[in-house]
Design an enzyme around this catalytic site. Structure first.
Site, PDB file in Angstrom:
ATOM      1  N   LEU A  46      -9.124  88.152 -99.455  1.00 51.33           N
ATOM      2  CA  LEU A  46      -9.358  87.934 -98.845  1.00 51.33           C
ATOM      3  C   LEU A  46      -8.943  86.497 -98.846  1.00 51.33           C
ATOM      4  O   LEU A  46      -9.998  85.937 -99.844  1.00 51.33           O
ATOM      5  CB  LEU A  46     -10.731  87.788 -97.515  1.00 51.33           C
ATOM      6  CG  LEU A  46     -11.132  89.604 -97.079  1.00 51.33           C
ATOM      7  CD1 LEU A  46     -12.791  89.402 -96.695  1.00 51.33           C
ATOM      8  CD2 LEU A  46      -9.781  89.294 -95.917  1.00 51.33           C
ATOM      9  N   ASP A  47      -8.108  86.018 -97.963  1.00 49.66           N
ATOM     10  CA  ASP A  47      -8.214  84.346 -98.157  1.00 49.66           C
ATOM     11  C   ASP A  47      -9.849  83.538 -98.143  1.00 49.66           C
ATOM     12  O   ASP A  47     -10.491  83.849 -97.407  1.00 49.66           O
ATOM     13  CB  ASP A  47      -6.786  83.650 -97.136  1.00 49.66           C
ATOM     14  CG  ASP A  47      -5.668  83.971 -97.481  1.00 49.66           C
ATOM     15  OD1 ASP A  47      -5.306  84.817 -98.529  1.00 49.66           O
ATOM     16  OD2 ASP A  47      -5.177  83.791 -96.364  1.00 49.66           O
ATOM     17  N   PRO A  48      -9.413  82.268 -98.531  1.00 50.09           N
ATOM     18  CA  PRO A  48     -11.244  81.454 -98.829  1.00 50.09           C
ATOM     19  C   PRO A  48     -11.560  80.983 -97.854  1.00 50.09           C
ATOM     20  O   PRO A  48     -12.439  81.442 -97.297  1.00 50.09           O
ATOM     21  CB  PRO A  48     -10.809  80.016 -99.720  1.00 50.09           C
ATOM     22  CG  PRO A  48      -9.530  80.861-100.940  1.00 50.09           C
ATOM     23  CD  PRO A  48      -8.871  82.082 -99.850  1.00 50.09           C
TER      24      PRO A  48
ATOM     25  N   VAL B 176     -11.201  82.717 -94.736  1.00 48.96           N
ATOM     26  CA  VAL B 176     -10.837  83.995 -94.320  1.00 48.96           C
ATOM     27  C   VAL B 176     -12.906  84.921 -94.711  1.00 48.96           C
ATOM     28  O   VAL B 176     -13.201  85.142 -95.796  1.00 48.96           O
ATOM     29  CB  VAL B 176     -10.188  85.250 -94.422  1.00 48.96           C
ATOM     30  CG1 VAL B 176     -10.301  86.611 -93.573  1.00 48.96           C
ATOM     31  CG2 VAL B 176      -8.899  84.379 -94.213  1.00 48.96           C
TER      32      VAL B 176
END
Length: 334
Positions: free
Chosen positions: A81-83, A85
């Site tokens: 997961l992107d930071p 998100v």
């Protein structure tokens, strides 16, 4: 059941019928460690956390914190997961680390907020977004961790939750490896005004959902100290799911006690060791090899269909790839 509820189905939701090959087969209670009866230390060794990742840290940083906090040798997550998100991030511990591979065919679900760069009639938004269900072609973003080549991914469903001017809140179920930021960008292009992702939360990764098993980092740390400092293991045990949770969605083959040790020592699964199977297994399918106590023994690729496994009396049924069960849980019987 409402129409949207029927449509919101991921591969992990497929119901499978069990075919019984040997009705008389039994399991010896002296052997093995059923998921619900494992001692706490063992539960950690073969556990997976349904973590509610906060926005801010990277998925790698979150896993590193858990390793350090719980003094683990290994841990891994089920899908980056992107930071910025938040949401469902399965984190597998110690000997369960490799089980995250099983989550790849399960599908993922997100709730996203899309901001349009211009005004678009609501009926057009709904019609265009509907067109993005099914097979789509994507190129990973510039900052992705994989090669930026075109690839096909499947969008299982898109459900619009709310439209407020230029903001569109929607739920989307997708194949693993689908980039929601890119999906939103292309929806914006199709609408003729452009769009960007304002916010994103993952609400599901295969069998892991926003349910009573979802736990925050803060609660996880508290539960760990309840166990270590006060001897209260109830909360920490509930916060860690057995690794078998990660294969709930996979087709399964259940085997005799007498076949378990052979598989843990590296043997492929032969037909005589099979007691029951899920209907619908095809050659090449990723399958979970289970004991009659529902313990995960291994993952492998089916070399026979369900029908062949039921009909044949010899031959290799599963090409075993990854073994999870220790060799000393069941005795050698060869």
């Amino acid at each position: 059941m409402a129409r949207d509820e029927v449509r919101r189905i991921l591969p992990a939701d497929i119901k499978r019928e069990v075919l019984i090959k040997d009705e008389k087969a039994e399991t010896n209670p002296k052997w093995g460690f059923p998921p619900e009866k494992r001692p706490m230390d063992m539960h950690m060794q073969f556990g997976i956390i349904n973590l509610d990742k906060p926005p801010g840290p990277t998925s790698h940083e979150v896993v590193a914190w858990i390793k350090r906090l719980f003094d683990l040798n290994k841990a891994g997550h089920g899908g980056t997961l992107d930071p910025k998100v938040s949401g469902v991030l399965p984190v597998a511990l110690e000997r369960a680390t490799r089980v995250v591979q099983a989550l790849l065919p399960a599908g993922k679900e997100y709730v996203a907020l899309m901001h349009l760069h211009g005004d678009v009639p609501e009926n057009k938004i709904r019609a265009v977004m509907k067109e993005f269900e099914g097979e789509i072609i994507q190129r990973p973003p510039l900052r992705s961790a994989v090669k930026r080549r075109l690839r096909t991914r499947k969008v299982y469903y898109i459900e619009i939750l709310e439209i407020d001017g230029k903001d569109v809140l929607f739920r989307v179920g997708v194949e693993a490896g689908t980039y929601i930021r890119s999906l939103i960008h292309h929806i914006g292009l199709a609408l003729g005004v452009g769009a960007h992702m304002a916010e994103l939360r993952r609400t599901r990764s295969g069998p892991f959902k926003e349910d009573e098993t979802l736990v925050t980092l803060h609660d996880l740390i508290d539960y760990y100290h309840f166990w270590k400092d006060d001897g209260i293991e109830e909360y920490f045990r509930k916060a860690i799911q057995p690794m078998e949770k990660a294969v709930e969605h996979l087709p399964k083959v259940w085997i005799r006690d007498s076949a378990v040790a052979a598989v843990t020592y590296g043997a492929d699964l032969a037909v005589p060791g099979i007691v029951k199977v899920h209907r619908g297994i095809k050659k090449g399918d990723l399958v979970a090899v289970m004991t009659l106590k529902d313990e995960l023994v291994a993952l492998g690729k089916a070399t026979m269909t369900s029908g062949e496994m039921m009909q044949k009396s010899k031959g290799i049924a599963v090409d075993v790839d990854k073994v999870f069960m220790p060799r000393d849980w069941y005795p050698k019987m060869w």
